[in-house]
Structures are given as structure tokens and as C-alpha cells.
Design an enzyme around this catalytic site. Structure first.
Site, mmCIF file in Angstrom:
data_model
loop_
_atom_site.group_PDB
_atom_site.id
_atom_site.type_symbol
_atom_site.label_atom_id
_atom_site.label_comp_id
_atom_site.label_asym_id
_atom_site.label_seq_id
_atom_site.Cartn_x
_atom_site.Cartn_y
_atom_site.Cartn_z
ATOM 1 N N GLU A 145 -3.377 7.590 -4.238
ATOM 2 C CA GLU A 145 -3.379 6.310 -3.525
ATOM 3 C C GLU A 145 -3.151 5.167 -4.504
ATOM 4 O OE1 GLU A 145 -6.101 4.525 -0.032
ATOM 5 O OE2 GLU A 145 -7.111 4.528 -1.983
ATOM 6 N N TYR A 151 0.863 -1.194 0.000
ATOM 7 C CA TYR A 151 0.000 0.000 0.000
ATOM 8 C C TYR A 151 0.889 1.230 0.000
ATOM 9 C CZ TYR A 151 -3.218 3.654 1.487
ATOM 10 O OH TYR A 151 -3.944 4.818 1.540
#
Length: 386
Positions: free
Chosen positions: A197, A109
Site C-alpha cells: 500500500e 492512493y
């Protein structure tokens, strides 16, 4: 302003990040024609909506043949996807994206965002990719690191190494990761982004780092500097009333409550919504008319509030500084002449030209309830809609 995944990936690619080869389309026939250019044995088909949780809702499919792709595309186009971010009404799929499949070795992530509390850029990284990062933060916070940086033209190699250390990469892959961080940073600063993101960022079996999914949000206040980004706006993904509000330069966000709010100033608007909740009801919207609103702007704001069928009453809370109370009052009266205000209306005015504004409202013939202060206004509107 939000954009679609396929648009985010193209911007990332422009700045040097590696993304899977893919094509998007607004129809099934167009998608299948474009997909012929892809060099892959398996296809990854993705619904393009401005909401997370697409995979769990059936909006992401891995397909083993071109024939399977055709069938899945027909099934997905026009389907309403319901995710934890769309609300129960869901979101209709009006565009599709298909890309080449990747052989995943590991998932990470990575995100970059504006940290308003410190006035810095924050990179958040985790070795738990492909998952809901909020759940990771809740259950295994040690799996996440946050690196806060001063805003500069470039990011240092030292900072890059701090960001990626949790990934535990080989030396060869570290070079790719540092390059990726620099690319994301440059994109973030140059485009006035609020958030980038990548979830997941993957390491393939061939030891390549690829941005497998991407979400980007831009600062709406800086869009005047980026006409090329404005062109990416998809009005199909936005609430029609919010689109109408933007035409009048109104800061409007639709909510689920029953009391419409018209306020000048974001802080006062938040306080108004809070006190409505304190007295047991929910606000139907956030609406900031700004400091120097005209009669036309105030009238437009009132019409937008009344277009929401859930609104059972309206609370107008104005503290006159730049925004004069008499201008607000005249806007309310003008709007009332054009539309039927059939719900209770509570008005609290204070500040510049307060007396003149109150006089306009008192002489208007409108059925409204005057309030002395914010607490009094909240009590009266909650009582009025019972």
C-alpha cells in the site's frame, strides 16, 4: 508478516520505485548522526510502529531545522502512540525514521493485494491520496477503481494504463507511473507479498512520482522462501503470546473476549468463535492447533490460552480427522499436570479415536464439562462462566 515503513521503502527502491531519501535509527543520537547525510531544508520525522494513523496520533512531524529535529526526536522516542489500529493500550515508539521533505503537488492512493474471492491480484487506485481509503470508499466510491489481474510473470502496459487512468496524469508522468506499477507488481510477486500500500503516492511540483508512505505485508506461509525478509521481523511489534505460539507452529491471534478457544482447523475455529458470540460472549483468541498436532503442541496451546488473564473459561472443540482425539486428550491432561487450570473447561470431541480420547479425559481426574456437539458446548461454557 508486517514490516516497518523504512523497510518497505528499501524493498520498493530495490525494485525501481522512487522513495524519499531517509535514515532510521534505534536511538536519538544515532538518528541525528545519520540525518547529517540528508540534503534537505525540512525534515520529516516518523515514528516506526506497525499501525496506521500515526499522523493523527502525533507520530509524524515536519521540522524546519536540524535543531527542531533533535528536540522532536527526543520527545517521540519512547512515547506511546495510540491510534485507531493500536487499541487503547497504544504502542511504544522504539525506532525513528527521518527523511527529506517533498514539495507536494497532488496525492494519490495505490495498493496491490491478493483478492482471494477471484484468485487474482487486485490493484486499487484513487485520486484521493493521503486519506483513509475506507472513508473514500464509503463517501465517494466513484473515486476508486479496482483492476483485477491474472497472476503472470509480468504486468502488461495496457493493465498499467487501466490502473493509473484515474490519476489523470500528463504524458511525461504517465511513463513514470507505468514504470512504478511494473515495479510494484514485480516486487509483489517475487516476495510473496499479501499487500503493498502506497498512501500517499505523490506528484511533486517537479513532476516526479514518489512513494511518500509505504506499508507491506507478506504471506507468512511463504517466508521459508525469503530468509532476507524474515530478518526484517520486529518482535517488539508483536504480541508476546503470538510470538510464543509461532515457536510451536500454532495459528494464534489474541482477541478481547473471555472464552479461550482451542480448535483444529481454521473453518471450525471461525464457527466456534461465531457460536460463542451467538450466545452472548466474546472469544479470547483464535487458535488453530492444526491437523496433526502432537501432545506437546496441544499442551503448549493450552498454556498460551491460560496465560491470558482475561480468560474466564476454555472451550476445546476438536473434530478428529488427521488430528486424533486421544492425542488431544493426552495433551490436555499433560498440560493440566504442569499448570493449574482454575477456569471452567468444556470439551467437545468427535471423529477419529473419539472413544479413546473421552476415556483419557474421564480417567484424568480433571474437572471438565463434556459436550455432545458444538451448540451444546457453546451453551455450557457461556453458562459456566456466568
Amino acid at each position: 508478516m508486517n514490516i516497518h515503513e523504512h523497510q518497505a521503502k528499501q524493498i520498493l527502491k530495490k525494485y525501481g520505485a522512487t522513495v524519499p531519501e531517509g535514515v532510521f535509527a534505534l536511538s536519538v543520537d544515532e538518528l541525528l548522526e545519520k540525518a547529517k547525510s540528508l540534503n534537505t531544508q525540512k525534515y520529516v520525522l516518523k515514528a516506526q510502529i506497525h499501525a496506521g494513523g500515526r499522523g493523527k496520533a502525533g507520530g509524524v512531524k515536519i521540522l524546519n531545522s536540524f535543531e527542531e529535529l533533535g528536540e522532536a526526536a527526543k520527545e517521540l522516542m519512547g512515547k506511546t502512540l495510540v491510534t485507531h489500529q493500536t487499541g487503547p493500550e497504544g504502542r511504544e515508539v522504539k525506532r525513528l525514521y527521518v527523511e527529506e521533505s517533498s514539495s507536494i503537488e497532488k496525492e494519490f492512493y495505490l495498493s496491490c493485494l491478493v483478492d482471494r474471492s477471484s484468485s487474482k491480484i487486485a490493484f486499487i487506485s484513487s485520486d484521493q491520496g493521503g486519506m483513509d481509503i475506507e472513508e473514500v470508499a464509503k463517501n465517494t466510491p466513484e473515486k476508486i477503481i479496482t483492476t483485477k489481474l491474472d497472476i503472470k510473470d509480468e504486468i502488461s502496459e495496457k493493465n498499467c494504463k487501466e490502473i493509473i487512468k484515474i490519476f489523470d496524469l500528463s504524458d511525461n508522468v504517465k511513463i513514470q507511473a507505468i514504470s512504478l506499477i511494473k515495479s510494484i507488481y514485480q516486487m509483489f510477486v517475487n516476495t510473496d507479498a499479501n499487500m503493498v500500500e502506497i498512501n500517499p503516492l505523490i506528484l511533486t511540483k517537479q513532476e516526479k512520482l514518489i512513494c511518500l508512505d509505504a506499508k507491506v505485508n507478506f504471506d507468512s506461509n511463504a517466508l521459508f522462501r525469503h530468509p532476507e525478509i524474515v530478518e526484517l521481523r520486529d518482535l517488539n511489534e508483536e504480541d508476546p503470546t503470538e510470538i510464543e505460539a509461532s515457536k510451536h507452529d500454532l495459528a494464534y491471534i489474541k482477541l478481547d473476549g473471555s472464552i479461550g478457544c482451542m480448535v483444529n482447523g481454521a473453518g471450525l475455529a471461525m464457527a466456534t468463535m461465531d457460536i460463542i458470540k451467538l450466545y452472548g460472549k466474546e472469544p479470547a483468541n483464535f487458535l488453530d492447533v492444526g491437523g496433526g498436532a502432537s501432545k506437546e503442541k496441544v499442551s503448549a496451546a493450552l498454556k498460551i490460552i491460560l496465560s491470558d488473564k482475561n480468560v474466564k473459561g476454555i472451550l476445546i472443540n476438536i473434530f478428529g480427522g488427521i488430528m486424533r482425539c486421544d492425542v488431544l486428550a493426552q495433551g490436555v491432561v499433560d498440560a493440566a499436570k504442569e499448570i493449574n487450570i482454575s477456569v471452567p473447561l468444556v470439551v467437545r470431541l468427535a471423529g477419529t479415536n473419539f472413544k479413546e480420547g473421552k476415556e483419557i479425559l474421564d480417567n484424568s481426574g480433571l474437572k471438565l464439562i463434556s459436550a455432545e456437539n458444538l451448540d451444546d458446548a457453546a451453551k455450557k461454557i457461556v453458562e459456566a462462566i456466568k
